[in-house]
Design a protein around this motif. Structure first.
Motif, PDB file in Angstrom:
ATOM      1  N   LEU A 167       8.538  -0.684 -14.302  1.00  0.00           N
ATOM      2  CA  LEU A 167       7.795   0.576 -14.349  1.00  0.00           C
ATOM      3  C   LEU A 167       7.054   0.777 -15.673  1.00  0.00           C
ATOM      4  CD1 LEU A 167       7.308   2.947 -12.440  1.00  0.00           C
ATOM      5  CD2 LEU A 167       9.272   4.101 -13.464  1.00  0.00           C
ATOM      6  N   SER A 168       7.635   0.285 -16.757  1.00  0.00           N
ATOM      7  CA  SER A 168       7.011   0.452 -18.072  1.00  0.00           C
ATOM      8  C   SER A 168       5.715  -0.360 -18.199  1.00  0.00           C
ATOM      9  CB  SER A 168       7.980   0.027 -19.177  1.00  0.00           C
ATOM     10  OG  SER A 168       8.353  -1.335 -19.025  1.00  0.00           O
ATOM     11  N   GLN A 169       5.522  -1.345 -17.313  1.00  0.00           N
ATOM     12  CA  GLN A 169       4.318  -2.171 -17.355  1.00  0.00           C
ATOM     13  C   GLN A 169       3.176  -1.583 -16.525  1.00  0.00           C
ATOM     14  OE1 GLN A 169       5.469  -6.116 -15.998  1.00  0.00           O
ATOM     15  NE2 GLN A 169       7.565  -5.752 -16.675  1.00  0.00           N
ATOM     16  N   VAL A 170       3.463  -0.521 -15.789  1.00  0.00           N
ATOM     17  CA  VAL A 170       2.502   0.032 -14.836  1.00  0.00           C
ATOM     18  C   VAL A 170       1.865   1.306 -15.379  1.00  0.00           C
ATOM     19  CG1 VAL A 170       2.288   1.072 -12.547  1.00  0.00           C
ATOM     20  CG2 VAL A 170       3.680  -0.977 -12.857  1.00  0.00           C
ATOM     21  N   THR A 171       0.558   1.362 -15.356  1.00  0.00           N
ATOM     22  CA  THR A 171      -0.160   2.563 -15.790  1.00  0.00           C
ATOM     23  C   THR A 171      -0.921   3.210 -14.637  1.00  0.00           C
ATOM     24  OG1 THR A 171      -2.071   1.227 -16.457  1.00  0.00           O
ATOM     25  CG2 THR A 171      -0.410   1.718 -18.149  1.00  0.00           C
ATOM     26  N   GLN A 172      -1.104   2.467 -13.547  1.00  0.00           N
ATOM     27  CA  GLN A 172      -1.771   3.004 -12.363  1.00  0.00           C
ATOM     28  C   GLN A 172      -1.255   2.270 -11.133  1.00  0.00           C
ATOM     29  OE1 GLN A 172      -5.914   2.337 -13.084  1.00  0.00           O
ATOM     30  NE2 GLN A 172      -5.716   0.120 -13.214  1.00  0.00           N
ATOM     31  N   ALA A 173      -1.433   2.883  -9.972  1.00  0.00           N
ATOM     32  CA  ALA A 173      -0.864   2.346  -8.738  1.00  0.00           C
ATOM     33  C   ALA A 173      -1.299   0.914  -8.463  1.00  0.00           C
ATOM     34  CB  ALA A 173      -1.236   3.245  -7.567  1.00  0.00           C
ATOM     35  N   SER A 174      -2.540   0.588  -8.789  1.00  0.00           N
ATOM     36  CA  SER A 174      -3.059  -0.752  -8.495  1.00  0.00           C
ATOM     37  C   SER A 174      -2.364  -1.838  -9.310  1.00  0.00           C
ATOM     38  CB  SER A 174      -4.567  -0.798  -8.738  1.00  0.00           C
ATOM     39  OG  SER A 174      -4.870  -0.456 -10.076  1.00  0.00           O
ATOM     40  N   GLU A 234       0.829  -1.210   0.000  1.00  0.00           N
ATOM     41  CA  GLU A 234       0.000   0.000   0.000  1.00  0.00           C
ATOM     42  C   GLU A 234       0.862   1.258   0.000  1.00  0.00           C
ATOM     43  OE1 GLU A 234      -3.259   2.526  -0.006  1.00  0.00           O
ATOM     44  OE2 GLU A 234      -3.102   0.377  -0.452  1.00  0.00           O
ATOM     45  N   TYR A 235       1.938   1.245   0.788  1.00  0.00           N
ATOM     46  CA  TYR A 235       2.800   2.426   0.838  1.00  0.00           C
ATOM     47  C   TYR A 235       3.588   2.595  -0.458  1.00  0.00           C
ATOM     48  CZ  TYR A 235       3.563   6.065   4.217  1.00  0.00           C
ATOM     49  OH  TYR A 235       3.489   7.253   4.896  1.00  0.00           O
ATOM     50  N   ALA A 236       3.983   1.487  -1.057  1.00  0.00           N
ATOM     51  CA  ALA A 236       4.671   1.558  -2.349  1.00  0.00           C
ATOM     52  C   ALA A 236       3.763   2.190  -3.395  1.00  0.00           C
ATOM     53  CB  ALA A 236       5.102   0.162  -2.781  1.00  0.00           C
ATOM     54  N   ARG A 237       2.493   1.869  -3.344  1.00  0.00           N
ATOM     55  CA  ARG A 237       1.536   2.451  -4.284  1.00  0.00           C
ATOM     56  C   ARG A 237       1.309   3.936  -4.005  1.00  0.00           C
ATOM     57  NH1 ARG A 237      -2.786  -2.638  -4.321  1.00  0.00           N
ATOM     58  NH2 ARG A 237      -1.686  -3.892  -5.910  1.00  0.00           N
ATOM     59  N   ILE A 238       1.314   4.314  -2.730  1.00  0.00           N
ATOM     60  CA  ILE A 238       1.182   5.725  -2.368  1.00  0.00           C
ATOM     61  C   ILE A 238       2.342   6.520  -2.955  1.00  0.00           C
ATOM     62  CG2 ILE A 238       1.357   7.349  -0.426  1.00  0.00           C
ATOM     63  CD1 ILE A 238      -0.279   5.328   1.229  1.00  0.00           C
ATOM     64  N   TYR A 239       3.546   5.979  -2.864  1.00  0.00           N
ATOM     65  CA  TYR A 239       4.711   6.667  -3.424  1.00  0.00           C
ATOM     66  C   TYR A 239       4.594   6.805  -4.943  1.00  0.00           C
ATOM     67  CZ  TYR A 239       7.501   6.999   0.829  1.00  0.00           C
ATOM     68  OH  TYR A 239       7.975   7.345   2.065  1.00  0.00           O
ATOM     69  N   TYR A 240       4.064   5.792  -5.588  1.00  0.00           N
ATOM     70  CA  TYR A 240       3.874   5.868  -7.038  1.00  0.00           C
ATOM     71  C   TYR A 240       2.926   7.007  -7.389  1.00  0.00           C
ATOM     72  CZ  TYR A 240       2.487   4.592 -11.791  1.00  0.00           C
ATOM     73  OH  TYR A 240       2.215   4.622 -13.144  1.00  0.00           O
ATOM     74  N   GLU A 241       1.842   7.137  -6.639  1.00  0.00           N
ATOM     75  CA  GLU A 241       0.860   8.184  -6.904  1.00  0.00           C
ATOM     76  C   GLU A 241       1.442   9.574  -6.673  1.00  0.00           C
ATOM     77  OE1 GLU A 241      -2.278   6.979  -4.315  1.00  0.00           O
ATOM     78  OE2 GLU A 241      -3.218   5.656  -5.805  1.00  0.00           O
ATOM     79  N   ARG A 242       2.360   9.695  -5.726  1.00  0.00           N
ATOM     80  CA  ARG A 242       2.990  10.995  -5.466  1.00  0.00           C
ATOM     81  C   ARG A 242       3.935  11.388  -6.596  1.00  0.00           C
ATOM     82  NH1 ARG A 242       4.627  10.290   0.940  1.00  0.00           N
ATOM     83  NH2 ARG A 242       2.505  10.459   1.786  1.00  0.00           N
ATOM     84  N   GLY A 243       4.501  10.391  -7.261  1.00  0.00           N
ATOM     85  CA  GLY A 243       5.354  10.651  -8.410  1.00  0.00           C
ATOM     86  C   GLY A 243       6.806  10.926  -8.042  1.00  0.00           C
ATOM     87  N   GLY A 244       7.694  10.674  -9.021  1.00  0.00           N
ATOM     88  CA  GLY A 244       9.103  11.000  -8.877  1.00  0.00           C
ATOM     89  C   GLY A 244       9.906  10.093  -7.972  1.00  0.00           C
ATOM     90  N   THR A 245       9.350   8.932  -7.606  1.00  0.00           N
ATOM     91  CA  THR A 245      10.044   8.082  -6.642  1.00  0.00           C
ATOM     92  C   THR A 245      10.588   6.779  -7.232  1.00  0.00           C
ATOM     93  OG1 THR A 245       7.861   7.256  -5.994  1.00  0.00           O
ATOM     94  CG2 THR A 245       8.828   8.949  -4.617  1.00  0.00           C
ATOM     95  N   TYR A 246      10.165   6.429  -8.421  1.00  0.00           N
ATOM     96  CA  TYR A 246      10.652   5.209  -9.071  1.00  0.00           C
ATOM     97  C   TYR A 246      11.378   5.595 -10.364  1.00  0.00           C
ATOM     98  CZ  TYR A 246       7.476   2.784  -5.885  1.00  0.00           C
ATOM     99  OH  TYR A 246       6.841   2.326  -4.764  1.00  0.00           O
ATOM    100  N   GLU A 247      12.392   4.810 -10.726  1.00  0.00           N
ATOM    101  CA  GLU A 247      13.158   5.043 -11.943  1.00  0.00           C
ATOM    102  C   GLU A 247      13.252   3.736 -12.731  1.00  0.00           C
ATOM    103  OE1 GLU A 247      16.888   7.427 -11.406  1.00  0.00           O
ATOM    104  OE2 GLU A 247      16.444   7.039  -9.290  1.00  0.00           O
ATOM    105  N   GLU A 248      13.021   3.809 -14.023  1.00  0.00           N
ATOM    106  CA  GLU A 248      13.050   2.594 -14.838  1.00  0.00           C
ATOM    107  C   GLU A 248      14.436   1.945 -14.845  1.00  0.00           C
ATOM    108  OE1 GLU A 248      11.144   1.051 -19.047  1.00  0.00           O
ATOM    109  OE2 GLU A 248      10.839   3.115 -18.356  1.00  0.00           O
TER     110      GLU A 248
END
Length: 231
Positions: A158-165, A138-152
């Motif tokens: 990351l290229s396979q993900v279009t939404q936090a879920s 859940e927290y990993a998804r929160i970070y994704y929604e905030r943006g700027g926290t993951y790098e390909e």
């Protein structure tokens, strides 16, 4: 320095000021602790007074968080240590640690790396996943929604993900979370010692939404009994 726009909006402050505000803030803190006057110039006005001699010598340690090259350089120049974020992979943090230590040499400061991680421990790997897996995800998804926290570069999924879920624990856990049995923890910490060589490891074992307090307390007991003596 902060990075979430909503945090700045609440105070009517522009996110673009974050770096400069952090710089000035650390300079002011350092001046005060050294007993030097400091005048704040620019868009913010004020004077930092001298410390009262009755306060005696200070023993405060100033750690500066940073998720970027400018952030770790600022930590090396103006702080007693660098505090990593919890969400980037340890491989990503290791690259920043190299830059931080090089900058410490230039500024004449002794480096100190505090590696912050999300963590879960159990008698078996599955026990740890059962107790904390959903909270970590859940927290990993929160970070994704905030943006700027993951790098390909470090997160090829990351290229396979279009939404936090879309994010799964299998995607985010490797080289990021300290999660598993006592044996898994020991092996993982050995790997991180080689990779980034932290001076301290700071762990988050519980969130505002869970798990129950007793889970965190049991985790602390296992860490105290099996991990700290091992280290």
């Amino acid at each position: 320095a902060g990075y979430t726009k909503e945090d700045f909006d609440a105070f009517g402050v522009s996110l673009s000021e974050r770096g400069k505000r952090m710089q000035v803030g650390l300079e002011a803190i350092n001046a005060f602790l050294k007993g030097e006057e400091y005048e704040i110039k620019g868009p913010w006005q004020g004077n930092v007074p001298l410390r009262d001699p009755a306060m005696g010598d200070h023993s405060l340690e100033i750690l500066s968080g940073g998720w970027s090259v400018p952030g770790v350089r600022r930590a090396a120049q103006l702080s007693d240590g660098w505090h990593t974020g919890p969400i980037r992979t340890v491989a990503a943090e290791a690259e920043l640690a190299k830059i931080y230590r090089e900058e410490c040499k230039k500024s004449g400061r002794k480096p100190k790396v505090v590696l912050m991680r999300e963590a879960a421990i159990g008698l078996t790997d599955q026990d740890a996943l059962n107790s904390m897996g959903s909270y970590l995800l859940e927290y990993a998804r929160i970070y994704y929604e905030r943006g700027g926290t993951y790098e390909e570069k470090y997160d090829p999924w990351l290229s396979q993900v279009t939404q936090a879920s879309d994010i799964t624990l299998d995607m985010v856990a490797p080289d990021r979370f300290l999660i598993g049995s006592i044996d898994t923890w020991q092996k993982t910490l050995e790997e991180w010692k080689t990779l980034i060589d932290p001076d301290e490891v700071l762990l988050r074992l519980r969130y505002f939404y869970g798990p129950p307090l007793e889970v965190a307390l049991n985790s602390m007991k296992l860490i105290a009994k099996h991990i700290i003596p091992y280290i």
